[in-house]
Design a protein around this motif. Structure first.
Motif, PDB file in Angstrom:
ATOM      1  N   ALA A   1      17.677  53.722  48.208  1.00  0.00           N
ATOM      2  CA  ALA A   1      17.878  52.564  47.079  1.00  0.00           C
ATOM      3  C   ALA A   1      18.861  53.069  46.003  1.00  0.00           C
ATOM      4  O   ALA A   1      19.539  52.319  45.205  1.00  0.00           O
ATOM      5  CB  ALA A   1      16.742  51.914  46.686  1.00  0.00           C
TER       6      ALA A   1
ATOM      7  N   LEU B   1      25.323  49.287  43.101  1.00  0.00           N
ATOM      8  CA  LEU B   1      25.873  48.427  44.106  1.00  0.00           C
ATOM      9  C   LEU B   1      26.941  47.367  43.271  1.00  0.00           C
ATOM     10  O   LEU B   1      27.780  46.649  43.714  1.00  0.00           O
ATOM     11  CB  LEU B   1      24.495  47.377  44.445  1.00  0.00           C
ATOM     12  CG  LEU B   1      24.977  46.125  45.396  1.00  0.00           C
ATOM     13  CD1 LEU B   1      25.909  46.333  46.635  1.00  0.00           C
ATOM     14  CD2 LEU B   1      23.935  45.371  45.861  1.00  0.00           C
TER      15      LEU B   1
ATOM     16  N   PHE C   1      23.052  49.815  55.712  1.00  0.00           N
ATOM     17  CA  PHE C   1      22.697  48.937  54.459  1.00  0.00           C
ATOM     18  C   PHE C   1      21.252  49.332  54.108  1.00  0.00           C
ATOM     19  O   PHE C   1      20.345  48.328  53.556  1.00  0.00           O
ATOM     20  CB  PHE C   1      22.480  47.484  54.933  1.00  0.00           C
ATOM     21  CG  PHE C   1      24.058  46.732  55.241  1.00  0.00           C
ATOM     22  CD1 PHE C   1      24.729  46.394  54.308  1.00  0.00           C
ATOM     23  CD2 PHE C   1      24.301  46.689  56.637  1.00  0.00           C
ATOM     24  CE1 PHE C   1      26.095  45.988  54.547  1.00  0.00           C
ATOM     25  CE2 PHE C   1      25.723  46.262  56.933  1.00  0.00           C
ATOM     26  CZ  PHE C   1      26.529  45.873  55.775  1.00  0.00           C
TER      27      PHE C   1
ATOM     28  N   LYS D   1      20.180  48.433  50.700  1.00  0.00           N
ATOM     29  CA  LYS D   1      19.715  47.020  50.406  1.00  0.00           C
ATOM     30  C   LYS D   1      18.512  46.780  51.065  1.00  0.00           C
ATOM     31  O   LYS D   1      17.542  46.071  50.622  1.00  0.00           O
ATOM     32  CB  LYS D   1      20.734  46.056  50.879  1.00  0.00           C
ATOM     33  CG  LYS D   1      20.491  44.630  50.995  1.00  0.00           C
ATOM     34  CD  LYS D   1      21.506  43.764  51.748  1.00  0.00           C
ATOM     35  CE  LYS D   1      21.809  43.960  53.203  1.00  0.00           C
ATOM     36  NZ  LYS D   1      20.515  43.378  53.764  1.00  0.00           N
ATOM     37  N   ASP D   2      18.232  46.979  52.278  1.00  0.00           N
ATOM     38  CA  ASP D   2      17.015  46.783  53.364  1.00  0.00           C
ATOM     39  C   ASP D   2      15.661  47.311  52.636  1.00  0.00           C
ATOM     40  O   ASP D   2      14.773  46.947  53.026  1.00  0.00           O
ATOM     41  CB  ASP D   2      17.476  47.101  54.729  1.00  0.00           C
ATOM     42  CG  ASP D   2      18.590  46.435  55.330  1.00  0.00           C
ATOM     43  OD1 ASP D   2      18.948  45.345  54.754  1.00  0.00           O
ATOM     44  OD2 ASP D   2      19.240  46.871  56.343  1.00  0.00           O
TER      45      ASP D   2
ATOM     46  N   GLN E   1      14.822  47.434  49.749  1.00  0.00           N
ATOM     47  CA  GLN E   1      14.649  46.939  48.464  1.00  0.00           C
ATOM     48  C   GLN E   1      12.871  46.131  49.024  1.00  0.00           C
ATOM     49  O   GLN E   1      12.524  45.695  47.958  1.00  0.00           O
ATOM     50  CB  GLN E   1      15.627  45.724  48.284  1.00  0.00           C
ATOM     51  CG  GLN E   1      16.717  46.467  47.583  1.00  0.00           C
ATOM     52  CD  GLN E   1      16.472  47.198  46.281  1.00  0.00           C
ATOM     53  OE1 GLN E   1      15.715  47.146  45.462  1.00  0.00           O
ATOM     54  NE2 GLN E   1      17.339  48.453  46.045  1.00  0.00           N
TER      55      GLN E   1
ATOM     56  N   ARG F   1      11.074  42.974  46.869  1.00  0.00           N
ATOM     57  CA  ARG F   1      12.297  42.047  46.512  1.00  0.00           C
ATOM     58  C   ARG F   1      12.835  41.898  47.908  1.00  0.00           C
ATOM     59  O   ARG F   1      12.942  42.410  48.898  1.00  0.00           O
ATOM     60  CB  ARG F   1      13.376  42.904  45.899  1.00  0.00           C
ATOM     61  CG  ARG F   1      13.370  43.322  44.266  1.00  0.00           C
ATOM     62  CD  ARG F   1      14.143  44.072  43.762  1.00  0.00           C
ATOM     63  NE  ARG F   1      14.147  44.267  42.268  1.00  0.00           N
ATOM     64  CZ  ARG F   1      14.308  43.618  41.175  1.00  0.00           C
ATOM     65  NH1 ARG F   1      14.981  42.252  41.887  1.00  0.00           N
ATOM     66  NH2 ARG F   1      14.175  43.796  40.472  1.00  0.00           N
ATOM     67  N   GLU F   2      13.063  40.318  48.041  1.00  0.00           N
ATOM     68  CA  GLU F   2      13.521  39.843  49.447  1.00  0.00           C
ATOM     69  C   GLU F   2      14.555  38.594  48.824  1.00  0.00           C
ATOM     70  O   GLU F   2      14.617  37.901  47.921  1.00  0.00           O
ATOM     71  CB  GLU F   2      12.485  39.162  50.236  1.00  0.00           C
ATOM     72  CG  GLU F   2      11.648  40.074  50.691  1.00  0.00           C
ATOM     73  CD  GLU F   2      10.424  39.432  51.533  1.00  0.00           C
ATOM     74  OE1 GLU F   2      11.004  39.223  52.789  1.00  0.00           O
ATOM     75  OE2 GLU F   2       9.260  39.564  51.131  1.00  0.00           O
ATOM     76  N   PHE F   3      15.393  38.270  49.613  1.00  0.00           N
ATOM     77  CA  PHE F   3      16.663  37.468  49.418  1.00  0.00           C
ATOM     78  C   PHE F   3      15.831  36.138  49.492  1.00  0.00           C
ATOM     79  O   PHE F   3      15.228  35.628  50.226  1.00  0.00           O
ATOM     80  CB  PHE F   3      17.739  37.523  50.551  1.00  0.00           C
ATOM     81  CG  PHE F   3      18.974  36.429  50.285  1.00  0.00           C
ATOM     82  CD1 PHE F   3      19.792  36.877  49.341  1.00  0.00           C
ATOM     83  CD2 PHE F   3      18.796  35.322  51.071  1.00  0.00           C
ATOM     84  CE1 PHE F   3      20.769  35.861  49.070  1.00  0.00           C
ATOM     85  CE2 PHE F   3      19.897  34.607  50.946  1.00  0.00           C
ATOM     86  CZ  PHE F   3      20.679  34.674  49.778  1.00  0.00           C
TER      87      PHE F   3
ATOM     88  N   ALA G   1      23.258  38.595  41.747  1.00  0.00           N
ATOM     89  CA  ALA G   1      22.502  39.404  42.762  1.00  0.00           C
ATOM     90  C   ALA G   1      21.016  39.780  42.503  1.00  0.00           C
ATOM     91  O   ALA G   1      20.538  39.407  43.482  1.00  0.00           O
ATOM     92  CB  ALA G   1      23.350  40.628  42.839  1.00  0.00           C
TER      93      ALA G   1
ATOM     94  N   THR H   1      17.076  37.690  44.517  1.00  0.00           N
ATOM     95  CA  THR H   1      15.726  38.366  45.010  1.00  0.00           C
ATOM     96  C   THR H   1      14.507  37.531  44.591  1.00  0.00           C
ATOM     97  O   THR H   1      13.647  38.156  45.061  1.00  0.00           O
ATOM     98  CB  THR H   1      15.572  39.976  44.631  1.00  0.00           C
ATOM     99  OG1 THR H   1      15.702  39.859  42.984  1.00  0.00           O
ATOM    100  CG2 THR H   1      16.868  40.708  44.849  1.00  0.00           C
TER     101      THR H   1
END
Length: 358
Positions: free
Chosen positions: A68, A176, A224, A227-228, A230, A235-237, A296, A300
Protein backbone atom coordinates in the motif's frame (compact mmCIF):
# COMPACT_ATOMS: atom_id res chain seq x y z
CA UNK A 1 6.88 14.83 20.44
CA UNK A 2 9.95 13.82 22.39
CA UNK A 3 8.69 14.80 25.86
CA UNK A 4 5.15 13.39 25.81
CA UNK A 5 6.32 9.75 25.47
CA UNK A 6 8.53 10.27 28.54
CA UNK A 7 5.57 11.49 30.58
CA UNK A 8 3.46 8.63 29.26
CA UNK A 9 5.79 6.06 30.83
CA UNK A 10 4.53 7.10 34.29
CA UNK A 11 1.02 5.77 35.16
CA UNK A 12 -1.56 8.51 35.72
CA UNK A 13 -2.43 7.07 39.15
CA UNK A 14 1.17 7.51 40.27
CA UNK A 15 1.10 11.22 39.50
CA UNK A 16 -1.72 11.64 42.02
CA UNK A 17 0.01 10.03 44.96
CA UNK A 18 3.73 10.50 44.43
CA UNK A 19 5.06 14.05 44.68
CA UNK A 20 8.65 12.96 44.22
CA UNK A 21 8.33 12.16 40.51
CA UNK A 22 11.00 13.86 38.40
CA UNK A 23 11.36 13.76 34.62
CA UNK A 24 14.89 14.51 33.48
CA UNK A 25 15.70 15.47 29.93
CA UNK A 26 18.90 14.28 28.32
CA UNK A 27 20.03 13.42 24.84
CA UNK A 28 19.28 9.73 25.16
CA UNK A 29 15.79 10.25 26.63
CA UNK A 30 14.81 12.78 24.00
CA UNK A 31 16.12 10.56 21.18
CA UNK A 32 14.20 7.56 22.50
CA UNK A 33 11.00 9.55 22.87
CA UNK A 34 11.29 10.98 19.38
CA UNK A 35 12.13 7.57 17.94
CA UNK A 36 8.94 6.09 19.42
CA UNK A 37 6.89 8.79 17.70
CA UNK A 38 8.74 9.11 14.40
CA UNK A 39 8.90 5.39 13.70
CA UNK A 40 5.32 4.61 14.72
CA UNK A 41 2.35 3.99 12.42
CA UNK A 42 3.17 4.65 8.74
CA UNK A 43 6.75 5.54 9.64
CA UNK A 44 7.39 1.93 10.65
CA UNK A 45 6.05 0.68 7.31
CA UNK A 46 8.31 3.02 5.34
CA UNK A 47 11.32 2.15 7.46
CA UNK A 48 10.65 -1.55 6.86
CA UNK A 49 10.52 -0.98 3.10
CA UNK A 50 13.68 1.15 3.22
CA UNK A 51 15.55 -1.61 5.06
CA UNK A 52 14.06 -4.80 3.61
CA UNK A 53 12.09 -3.89 0.49
CA UNK A 54 8.59 -5.10 -0.42
CA UNK A 55 6.99 -8.43 0.42
CA UNK A 56 7.39 -10.96 -2.39
CA UNK A 57 4.36 -13.26 -2.32
CA UNK A 58 1.11 -13.78 -4.23
CA UNK A 59 -1.43 -11.08 -3.54
CA UNK A 60 -3.80 -11.64 -0.63
CA UNK A 61 -5.86 -9.10 1.31
CA UNK A 62 -6.31 -11.35 4.34
CA UNK A 63 -3.64 -9.36 6.18
CA UNK A 64 -1.99 -5.96 5.86
CA UNK A 65 1.03 -5.70 3.56
CA UNK A 66 3.48 -2.97 2.63
CA UNK A 67 2.29 -2.89 -1.00
CA UNK A 68 0.00 0.00 0.00
CA UNK A 69 3.02 2.28 0.44
CA UNK A 70 4.71 3.89 -2.56
CA UNK A 71 8.48 3.51 -3.04
CA UNK A 72 10.10 6.94 -3.55
CA UNK A 73 10.16 8.03 0.09
CA UNK A 74 11.71 4.80 1.47
CA UNK A 75 14.18 4.77 -1.44
CA UNK A 76 15.42 8.29 -0.63
CA UNK A 77 15.48 7.39 3.07
CA UNK A 78 17.65 4.39 2.32
CA UNK A 79 20.06 6.53 0.30
CA UNK A 80 20.26 9.12 3.09
CA UNK A 81 20.92 6.40 5.67
CA UNK A 82 23.71 4.92 3.57
CA UNK A 83 25.38 8.33 3.42
CA UNK A 84 25.03 9.08 7.14
CA UNK A 85 25.14 5.55 8.55
CA UNK A 86 22.05 6.31 10.66
CA UNK A 87 18.30 5.87 10.07
CA UNK A 88 16.18 8.00 12.43
CA UNK A 89 17.84 11.40 12.10
CA UNK A 90 18.48 10.87 8.39
CA UNK A 91 14.75 10.51 7.80
CA UNK A 92 13.84 13.44 10.03
CA UNK A 93 16.46 15.74 8.46
CA UNK A 94 15.34 14.80 4.96
CA UNK A 95 11.65 15.54 5.48
CA UNK A 96 12.26 18.80 7.35
CA UNK A 97 14.45 20.09 4.51
CA UNK A 98 11.76 19.05 2.04
CA UNK A 99 9.12 20.80 4.15
CA UNK A 100 11.10 24.03 4.09
CA UNK A 101 11.50 23.71 0.32
CA UNK A 102 7.79 22.97 -0.17
CA UNK A 103 6.64 25.95 1.88
CA UNK A 104 9.12 28.22 0.08
CA UNK A 105 7.69 27.16 -3.26
CA UNK A 106 4.16 27.60 -1.93
CA UNK A 107 5.02 31.20 -1.05
CA UNK A 108 6.42 31.81 -4.53
CA UNK A 109 3.38 30.33 -6.29
CA UNK A 110 0.94 32.20 -4.02
CA UNK A 111 2.74 35.50 -4.61
CA UNK A 112 2.69 34.99 -8.38
CA UNK A 113 -0.98 34.03 -8.51
CA UNK A 114 -2.34 36.60 -6.04
CA UNK A 115 0.17 39.40 -6.75
CA UNK A 116 0.29 39.92 -2.99
CA UNK A 117 3.14 39.19 -0.61
CA UNK A 118 0.72 39.39 2.32
CA UNK A 119 -1.51 36.68 0.86
CA UNK A 120 1.58 34.57 0.14
CA UNK A 121 2.59 34.94 3.80
CA UNK A 122 -0.91 33.90 4.88
CA UNK A 123 -0.85 30.83 2.62
CA UNK A 124 2.37 29.59 4.20
CA UNK A 125 1.07 30.40 7.69
CA UNK A 126 -2.03 28.27 7.11
CA UNK A 127 0.14 25.45 5.74
CA UNK A 128 2.49 25.59 8.75
CA UNK A 129 -0.37 25.43 11.26
CA UNK A 130 -2.61 23.02 9.37
CA UNK A 131 -4.00 20.60 11.99
CA UNK A 132 -1.95 17.66 10.69
CA UNK A 133 1.15 19.61 9.61
CA UNK A 134 3.21 17.71 12.20
CA UNK A 135 3.31 14.85 9.69
CA UNK A 136 5.50 17.14 7.56
CA UNK A 137 8.19 16.89 10.24
CA UNK A 138 8.07 13.10 10.52
CA UNK A 139 9.71 10.58 8.14
CA UNK A 140 6.54 10.00 6.14
CA UNK A 141 5.51 10.99 2.61
CA UNK A 142 3.79 14.35 3.23
CA UNK A 143 6.90 16.55 2.90
CA UNK A 144 8.27 14.77 -0.16
CA UNK A 145 4.96 14.65 -1.98
CA UNK A 146 4.05 18.27 -1.18
CA UNK A 147 7.44 19.44 -2.49
CA UNK A 148 6.96 17.52 -5.74
CA UNK A 149 3.45 18.94 -6.11
CA UNK A 150 4.81 22.45 -5.69
CA UNK A 151 7.59 21.85 -8.23
CA UNK A 152 4.98 20.58 -10.69
CA UNK A 153 2.64 23.55 -10.33
CA UNK A 154 5.44 26.12 -10.32
CA UNK A 155 6.91 24.55 -13.46
CA UNK A 156 3.49 24.63 -15.10
CA UNK A 157 3.08 28.29 -14.13
CA UNK A 158 6.37 29.14 -15.86
CA UNK A 159 5.45 26.74 -18.70
CA UNK A 160 8.51 24.59 -18.16
CA UNK A 161 6.58 21.52 -19.20
CA UNK A 162 9.49 19.07 -19.20
CA UNK A 163 10.21 19.85 -15.55
CA UNK A 164 6.51 19.59 -14.68
CA UNK A 165 6.40 16.18 -16.35
CA UNK A 166 9.50 14.98 -14.52
CA UNK A 167 8.29 16.21 -11.10
CA UNK A 168 4.87 14.66 -11.74
CA UNK A 169 6.50 11.35 -12.60
CA UNK A 170 8.37 11.28 -9.29
CA UNK A 171 5.19 12.35 -7.46
CA UNK A 172 3.52 9.26 -8.91
CA UNK A 173 6.12 7.10 -7.17
CA UNK A 174 5.55 8.89 -3.85
CA UNK A 175 1.76 8.70 -3.58
CA UNK A 176 -1.28 7.63 -5.57
CA UNK A 177 -2.30 11.30 -5.62
CA UNK A 178 0.56 11.86 -8.06
CA UNK A 179 -1.77 10.56 -10.78
CA UNK A 180 -4.01 13.59 -10.15
CA UNK A 181 -1.30 15.99 -11.31
CA UNK A 182 -1.60 15.04 -14.99
CA UNK A 183 -5.18 16.28 -15.57
CA UNK A 184 -4.46 19.28 -13.34
CA UNK A 185 -1.42 20.39 -15.34
CA UNK A 186 -3.09 19.63 -18.68
CA UNK A 187 -5.70 22.26 -17.76
CA UNK A 188 -2.88 24.79 -17.31
CA UNK A 189 -1.54 23.78 -20.74
CA UNK A 190 -5.02 24.12 -22.27
CA UNK A 191 -5.27 27.74 -21.07
CA UNK A 192 -1.78 28.53 -22.36
CA UNK A 193 -0.28 28.37 -25.84
CA UNK A 194 -1.52 24.79 -26.44
CA UNK A 195 1.58 23.60 -28.28
CA UNK A 196 1.24 19.85 -28.97
CA UNK A 197 4.93 19.17 -28.31
CA UNK A 198 4.56 20.74 -24.85
CA UNK A 199 1.75 18.31 -24.09
CA UNK A 200 4.04 15.42 -24.98
CA UNK A 201 6.48 16.62 -22.32
CA UNK A 202 3.83 15.85 -19.69
CA UNK A 203 3.51 12.18 -20.65
CA UNK A 204 6.24 11.02 -18.20
CA UNK A 205 3.75 11.83 -15.41
CA UNK A 206 2.03 8.53 -16.12
CA UNK A 207 5.32 6.67 -15.92
CA UNK A 208 5.84 6.92 -12.19
CA UNK A 209 2.77 5.07 -11.02
CA UNK A 210 3.02 2.83 -14.10
CA UNK A 211 6.49 1.68 -13.06
CA UNK A 212 5.29 0.90 -9.52
CA UNK A 213 2.32 -1.05 -10.88
CA UNK A 214 4.63 -3.10 -13.10
CA UNK A 215 6.89 -3.85 -10.12
CA UNK A 216 3.91 -4.93 -7.99
CA UNK A 217 2.78 -7.21 -10.81
CA UNK A 218 6.17 -8.93 -10.83
CA UNK A 219 6.20 -9.59 -7.06
CA UNK A 220 2.50 -10.17 -6.28
CA UNK A 221 0.79 -10.92 -9.60
CA UNK A 222 -1.51 -7.92 -9.05
CA UNK A 223 -0.52 -4.53 -10.55
CA UNK A 224 -3.22 -2.88 -8.43
CA UNK A 225 -2.00 -4.39 -5.16
CA UNK A 226 -1.49 -0.88 -3.72
CA UNK A 227 -5.24 -0.31 -4.11
CA UNK A 228 -6.63 -3.79 -3.50
CA UNK A 229 -4.77 -4.21 -0.20
CA UNK A 230 -6.70 -1.24 1.23
CA UNK A 231 -9.42 -3.70 2.19
CA UNK A 232 -7.10 -4.95 4.93
CA UNK A 233 -7.36 -1.47 6.51
CA UNK A 234 -11.16 -1.50 6.28
CA UNK A 235 -11.38 0.72 3.18
CA UNK A 236 -13.70 -0.23 0.33
CA UNK A 237 -15.02 1.69 -2.67
CA UNK A 238 -18.32 3.46 -2.12
CA UNK A 239 -20.13 6.63 -3.22
CA UNK A 240 -18.10 9.71 -2.16
CA UNK A 241 -21.07 11.43 -0.53
CA UNK A 242 -21.76 8.49 1.80
CA UNK A 243 -19.29 9.60 4.48
CA UNK A 244 -20.51 13.21 4.37
CA UNK A 245 -24.18 12.24 4.66
CA UNK A 246 -23.34 9.84 7.47
CA UNK A 247 -21.91 12.69 9.52
CA UNK A 248 -24.75 15.09 8.63
CA UNK A 249 -27.27 12.52 9.89
CA UNK A 250 -25.29 11.99 13.13
CA UNK A 251 -23.49 15.30 13.79
CA UNK A 252 -23.01 14.70 17.52
CA UNK A 253 -20.73 11.73 16.89
CA UNK A 254 -17.77 14.06 16.71
CA UNK A 255 -15.08 11.38 17.02
CA UNK A 256 -14.56 7.66 16.59
CA UNK A 257 -11.33 5.64 16.87
CA UNK A 258 -8.71 7.11 14.48
CA UNK A 259 -11.25 9.62 13.23
CA UNK A 260 -12.03 13.12 14.65
CA UNK A 261 -15.14 13.27 12.48
CA UNK A 262 -16.08 16.87 13.26
CA UNK A 263 -12.65 18.18 12.27
CA UNK A 264 -12.47 15.97 9.16
CA UNK A 265 -15.95 17.06 8.09
CA UNK A 266 -15.14 20.77 8.48
CA UNK A 267 -11.85 20.35 6.62
CA UNK A 268 -13.62 18.51 3.79
CA UNK A 269 -16.19 21.30 3.49
CA UNK A 270 -13.35 23.85 3.52
CA UNK A 271 -11.61 21.91 0.77
CA UNK A 272 -14.76 21.84 -1.36
CA UNK A 273 -15.21 25.59 -0.87
CA UNK A 274 -11.59 26.15 -1.88
CA UNK A 275 -12.26 24.33 -5.17
CA UNK A 276 -14.94 26.91 -6.02
CA UNK A 277 -12.66 29.82 -5.10
CA UNK A 278 -9.70 28.53 -7.09
CA UNK A 279 -11.87 27.80 -10.12
CA UNK A 280 -13.39 31.29 -10.09
CA UNK A 281 -9.93 32.85 -9.78
CA UNK A 282 -8.81 30.96 -12.86
CA UNK A 283 -6.60 28.51 -10.98
CA UNK A 284 -8.25 25.55 -12.66
CA UNK A 285 -5.33 23.15 -12.19
CA UNK A 286 -5.20 23.75 -8.44
CA UNK A 287 -8.97 23.34 -8.21
CA UNK A 288 -8.86 20.06 -10.13
CA UNK A 289 -6.06 18.66 -7.99
CA UNK A 290 -7.91 19.54 -4.78
CA UNK A 291 -11.14 18.02 -6.09
CA UNK A 292 -9.46 14.71 -6.96
CA UNK A 293 -7.51 14.72 -3.70
CA UNK A 294 -10.79 14.97 -1.77
CA UNK A 295 -12.75 12.61 -4.01
CA UNK A 296 -10.34 9.67 -3.72
CA UNK A 297 -10.42 9.17 0.08
CA UNK A 298 -14.11 10.04 0.30
CA UNK A 299 -14.77 7.17 -2.11
CA UNK A 300 -13.62 4.74 0.59
CA UNK A 301 -16.74 5.51 2.64
CA UNK A 302 -15.11 7.26 5.60
CA UNK A 303 -13.90 10.69 6.71
CA UNK A 304 -10.87 9.06 8.32
CA UNK A 305 -7.61 10.97 7.64
CA UNK A 306 -9.33 13.62 5.48
CA UNK A 307 -7.46 16.43 7.26
CA UNK A 308 -4.18 14.72 6.46
CA UNK A 309 -5.11 14.07 2.82
CA UNK A 310 -6.39 17.60 2.14
CA UNK A 311 -3.24 19.06 3.71
CA UNK A 312 -1.14 18.29 0.63
CA UNK A 313 -3.40 20.33 -1.71
CA UNK A 314 -1.84 23.82 -2.13
CA UNK A 315 -5.08 25.24 -3.54
CA UNK A 316 -6.65 25.05 -0.07
CA UNK A 317 -3.99 27.36 1.38
CA UNK A 318 -4.31 29.83 -1.49
CA UNK A 319 -8.09 29.93 -1.03
CA UNK A 320 -7.70 30.50 2.71
CA UNK A 321 -5.32 33.39 2.01
CA UNK A 322 -7.85 34.91 -0.42
CA UNK A 323 -10.65 34.65 2.14
CA UNK A 324 -8.40 36.14 4.81
CA UNK A 325 -7.57 39.15 2.62
CA UNK A 326 -11.30 39.90 2.47
CA UNK A 327 -12.25 39.02 6.03
CA UNK A 328 -9.38 39.34 8.51
CA UNK A 329 -11.44 38.08 11.45
CA UNK A 330 -12.32 34.92 9.55
CA UNK A 331 -8.65 34.26 8.88
CA UNK A 332 -7.77 34.81 12.52
CA UNK A 333 -10.53 32.43 13.59
CA UNK A 334 -9.36 29.74 11.14
CA UNK A 335 -5.77 30.09 12.31
CA UNK A 336 -6.82 29.82 15.96
CA UNK A 337 -8.82 26.66 15.24
CA UNK A 338 -5.89 25.20 13.29
CA UNK A 339 -3.40 25.91 16.08
CA UNK A 340 -5.60 24.38 18.79
CA UNK A 341 -6.41 21.34 16.63
CA UNK A 342 -2.78 20.82 15.67
CA UNK A 343 -1.67 21.04 19.30
CA UNK A 344 -4.24 18.50 20.47
CA UNK A 345 -3.61 16.11 17.58
CA UNK A 346 0.16 16.40 17.95
CA UNK A 347 0.07 15.66 21.68
CA UNK A 348 -2.32 12.75 21.09
CA UNK A 349 -0.06 11.38 18.35
CA UNK A 350 2.99 11.61 20.60
CA UNK A 351 1.03 9.74 23.26
CA UNK A 352 0.30 6.92 20.84
CA UNK A 353 -3.23 7.99 19.90
CA UNK A 354 -3.23 8.67 16.16
CA UNK A 355 -6.38 10.69 15.58
CA UNK A 356 -5.06 12.84 12.74
CA UNK A 357 -4.35 10.17 10.20
CA UNK A 358 -4.49 6.42 9.85
Amino acid sequence: MAIVPLIQHIPASQWLRDDSIVIKLNGKAVAEGLRDVALGNDGAWYLGIAKNGYEHRPFSATQQANWAFFPLHPLLWRIMAKVTGEWLWSGILMVNLLTLAGWSMLWTLAEKLTQSMEQADDAVLFAAFWPTSYFMMLPQTEALFFSLVMITFLSAYYQRWWLAGLAGMFAGTARLNGAFLLPSVVLRWFHGERKPHDLLKLLPMAGGIGAFMFYLWTITGDPFAFKDIQIAWGREFTAPWTALLDYVHRPFRIATPWNPKLLNFLVTVTGIASIVTCWRRGWRGLATFTALTILAPLSTGTLMSMTRYVGIAPGVYLALSVWTSRHKRFGQLCLAVFVVSMTLLCISFAAGINLGGA
